[in-house]
Write a protein that holds these residues in place. Structure first.
Motif, PDB file in Angstrom:
ATOM      1  N   LYS A 140       0.473  -0.930  -0.209  1.00 25.12           N
ATOM      2  CA  LYS A 140       0.028  -0.012   0.050  1.00 25.12           C
ATOM      3  C   LYS A 140       1.013   1.202   0.162  1.00 25.12           C
ATOM      4  CE  LYS A 140      -4.727  -1.140   0.199  1.00 25.12           C
ATOM      5  NZ  LYS A 140      -5.056  -0.100  -0.966  1.00 25.12           N
ATOM      6  N   GLU A 141       2.150   1.132   0.299  1.00 22.71           N
ATOM      7  CA  GLU A 141       2.727   2.283   0.174  1.00 22.71           C
ATOM      8  C   GLU A 141       4.065   2.113  -0.074  1.00 22.71           C
ATOM      9  OE1 GLU A 141       3.258   3.781   5.004  1.00 22.71           O
ATOM     10  OE2 GLU A 141       1.123   3.647   5.193  1.00 22.71           O
ATOM     11  N   LYS A 142       4.212   2.715  -1.155  1.00 19.93           N
ATOM     12  CA  LYS A 142       5.987   2.473  -1.772  1.00 19.93           C
ATOM     13  C   LYS A 142       7.270   2.562  -1.028  1.00 19.93           C
ATOM     14  CE  LYS A 142       8.470   3.969  -6.002  1.00 19.93           C
ATOM     15  NZ  LYS A 142       8.657   5.263  -6.668  1.00 19.93           N
ATOM     16  N   THR A 143       7.747   1.323  -0.761  1.00 18.16           N
ATOM     17  CA  THR A 143       8.898   1.489   0.445  1.00 18.16           C
ATOM     18  C   THR A 143      10.124   1.283  -0.968  1.00 18.16           C
ATOM     19  OG1 THR A 143       9.859   0.379   1.781  1.00 18.16           O
ATOM     20  CG2 THR A 143       8.791  -0.927   1.137  1.00 18.16           C
ATOM     21  N   ARG A 144      11.541   0.516  -0.082  1.00 20.84           N
ATOM     22  CA  ARG A 144      12.712   0.416  -0.155  1.00 20.84           C
ATOM     23  C   ARG A 144      13.162  -0.913  -0.823  1.00 20.84           C
ATOM     24  NH1 ARG A 144      18.222   0.176   1.340  1.00 20.84           N
ATOM     25  NH2 ARG A 144      17.143   0.140   3.735  1.00 20.84           N
ATOM     26  N   ILE A 145      13.855  -1.052  -1.835  1.00 25.54           N
ATOM     27  CA  ILE A 145      14.184  -2.865  -1.664  1.00 25.54           C
ATOM     28  C   ILE A 145      15.788  -2.795  -1.393  1.00 25.54           C
ATOM     29  CG2 ILE A 145      15.071  -3.806  -3.909  1.00 25.54           C
ATOM     30  CD1 ILE A 145      13.296  -2.997  -6.202  1.00 25.54           C
ATOM     31  N   THR A 146      15.268  -3.831  -0.576  1.00 24.66           N
ATOM     32  CA  THR A 146      16.467  -3.890   0.056  1.00 24.66           C
ATOM     33  C   THR A 146      17.538  -5.197  -0.355  1.00 24.66           C
ATOM     34  OG1 THR A 146      15.036  -5.917   1.708  1.00 24.66           O
ATOM     35  CG2 THR A 146      14.822  -3.943   2.515  1.00 24.66           C
ATOM     36  N   SER A 147      16.565  -6.151  -0.868  1.00 19.16           N
ATOM     37  CA  SER A 147      17.416  -7.339  -1.813  1.00 19.16           C
ATOM     38  C   SER A 147      16.558  -7.165  -3.295  1.00 19.16           C
ATOM     39  CB  SER A 147      17.797  -8.470  -1.280  1.00 19.16           C
ATOM     40  OG  SER A 147      18.217  -9.379  -1.680  1.00 19.16           O
ATOM     41  N   GLY A 148      17.780  -6.765  -4.412  1.00 21.57           N
ATOM     42  CA  GLY A 148      17.448  -7.042  -5.818  1.00 21.57           C
ATOM     43  C   GLY A 148      17.477  -8.482  -6.606  1.00 21.57           C
ATOM     44  N   TYR A 149      17.117  -8.241  -7.626  1.00 28.57           N
ATOM     45  CA  TYR A 149      16.666  -9.197  -8.654  1.00 28.57           C
ATOM     46  C   TYR A 149      18.376  -9.981  -9.139  1.00 28.57           C
ATOM     47  CZ  TYR A 149      16.034 -12.261 -12.418  1.00 28.57           C
ATOM     48  OH  TYR A 149      15.310 -13.838 -13.636  1.00 28.57           O
ATOM     49  N   GLY A 150      19.265 -10.667  -8.979  1.00 31.87           N
ATOM     50  CA  GLY A 150      20.485 -11.429  -9.124  1.00 31.87           C
ATOM     51  C   GLY A 150      20.852 -11.983  -8.240  1.00 31.87           C
ATOM     52  N   TRP A 151      21.942 -11.709  -8.183  1.00 33.36           N
ATOM     53  CA  TRP A 151      22.708 -13.069  -7.800  1.00 33.36           C
ATOM     54  C   TRP A 151      23.575 -11.977  -6.050  1.00 33.36           C
ATOM     55  CZ3 TRP A 151      24.327 -18.112  -8.178  1.00 33.36           C
ATOM     56  CH2 TRP A 151      24.262 -18.488  -9.582  1.00 33.36           C
ATOM     57  N   ARG A 152      23.519 -13.088  -5.151  1.00 29.80           N
ATOM     58  CA  ARG A 152      23.834 -12.545  -3.914  1.00 29.80           C
ATOM     59  C   ARG A 152      24.732 -13.230  -3.370  1.00 29.80           C
ATOM     60  NH1 ARG A 152      18.024 -11.562  -0.336  1.00 29.80           N
ATOM     61  NH2 ARG A 152      17.046 -14.179  -1.090  1.00 29.80           N
TER      62      ARG A 152
END
Length: 309
Positions: A140-152
């Motif tokens: 409902k509320e836009k937030t921050r991406i803490t872990s994106g798409y890809g290797w980690r």
């Protein structure tokens, strides 16, 4: 006197004699026999009931043991299924990574005839695209991406792996919404994957979205949900080191990068088709166009009927 008999009762005061008829004696004996018969019959019935109860208890114990064996077998099968799902997911991720390494993924320089001609789309067709295909933030509320798409490196296990999703910062209890119209395919705790409480939505044209680590469900399997409808609350279930929302977008058994879909809207309508080339957008748009034509005919017929009235 043959039909009579004498009963003598003695105490400290002396003896008393009672003369009784033989019929009374026979009656007393009959009553005594009847009482003994009832007592013995009751004892036999009680014994028979006890035997039946023991037999039923034995049957119940056998069924309970069988039910436990079936439950154990079901758990084993669920674990095997979960392992197979994880293997399939891992193979899918490895395949996606290999495709990106060898250049099999379409690039922005792909021939334009393979791209969607957005200029030919009507406003209704674009609106239907944005209603049908996952887009926007699932919170409902836009937030921050803490872990994106890809290797980690996995934040809990520390293992190097491909993360085919985006993790979004979300405290426990934040409202999670559907990013497109769809049907609830799954809404329960997901075993063996570390995703915890999971909701899976099936959308049109082969799209699917996953929402994981939830604290509470707001929908049930089989329900239809509209874009923007609250389907769950965020949480910290499963294999996590803190509360957040794990979000995936699938298309035809392939996990896509959700990030280009998050900010996709009418204002930047063309950008998604340039960033995500693994979807046959041109063919998909034909289905959207057919739906738009049917809807326009229905609206036109309704307008014609109302003008006649």
């Amino acid at each position: 006197m043959k039909d009579r008999f004498t009963v003598t009762i003695s105490d400290f005061r002396g003896a008393k004699h009672y003369s009784l008829h033989q019929i009374v004696k026979r009656f007393a004996l009959a009553v005594l026999f009847l009482v003994l018969t009832i007592v013995l019959g009751g004892a036999g019935a009680i014994y028979g009931l006890n035997m039946q109860i023991e037999e039923l208890n034995t049957i119940r114990a056998d069924k309970a043991h069988l039910a436990k064996q079936i439950e154990q077998r079901n758990n084993e099968l669920r674990n095997i299924l979960s392992q197979r799902e994880q293997e399939i997911n891992r193979m899918d991720l490895e395949l996606s990574h290999i495709e990106s390494l060898v250049g099999l993924e379409p690039s922005p320089e792909t021939d334009r005839h393979e791209r969607l001609d957005t200029a030919s789309q009507t406003a209704l067709e674009k609106a239907l695209m944005l209603r049908t295909i996952p887009n926007g933030w699932p919170l409902k509320e836009k937030t921050r991406i803490t872990s994106g798409y890809g290797w980690r490196n996995h934040p809990v296990t520390g293992e190097r792996s491909f993360h085919a999703a985006v993790d979004m910062r979300a405290p426990v209890g934040r409202k999670v919404t559907a990013t497109a119209d769809g049907v609830v395919n799954y809404a329960a705790k997901h075993r063996g994957s570390g995703l915890g409480n999971l909701v899976i939505l099936d959308h049109d044209f082969g799209f699917r979205t996953h929402y994981a680590h939830l604290s509470e469900f707001k929908v049930e399997q089989g329900e239809f949900v509209e874009k923007g409808e609250v389907i769950a609350l965020s949480g910290a279930t499963g294999n996590v080191n803190g509360p957040h929302l794990h979000y995936e977008i699938w298309h035809l058994q392939r996990k896509l990068n959700p990030e280009p879909f998050l900010d996709w809207s009418l204002s930047n309508y063309d950008e998604l088709f340039e960033k995500e080339g693994r979807v046959k957008w041109e063919s998909l748009a034909k289905g959207i166009s057919q739906r738009a034509q049917v809807l326009e005919r229905q609206l036109s017929a309704m307008g014609h009927d109302s003008s006649e009235n």
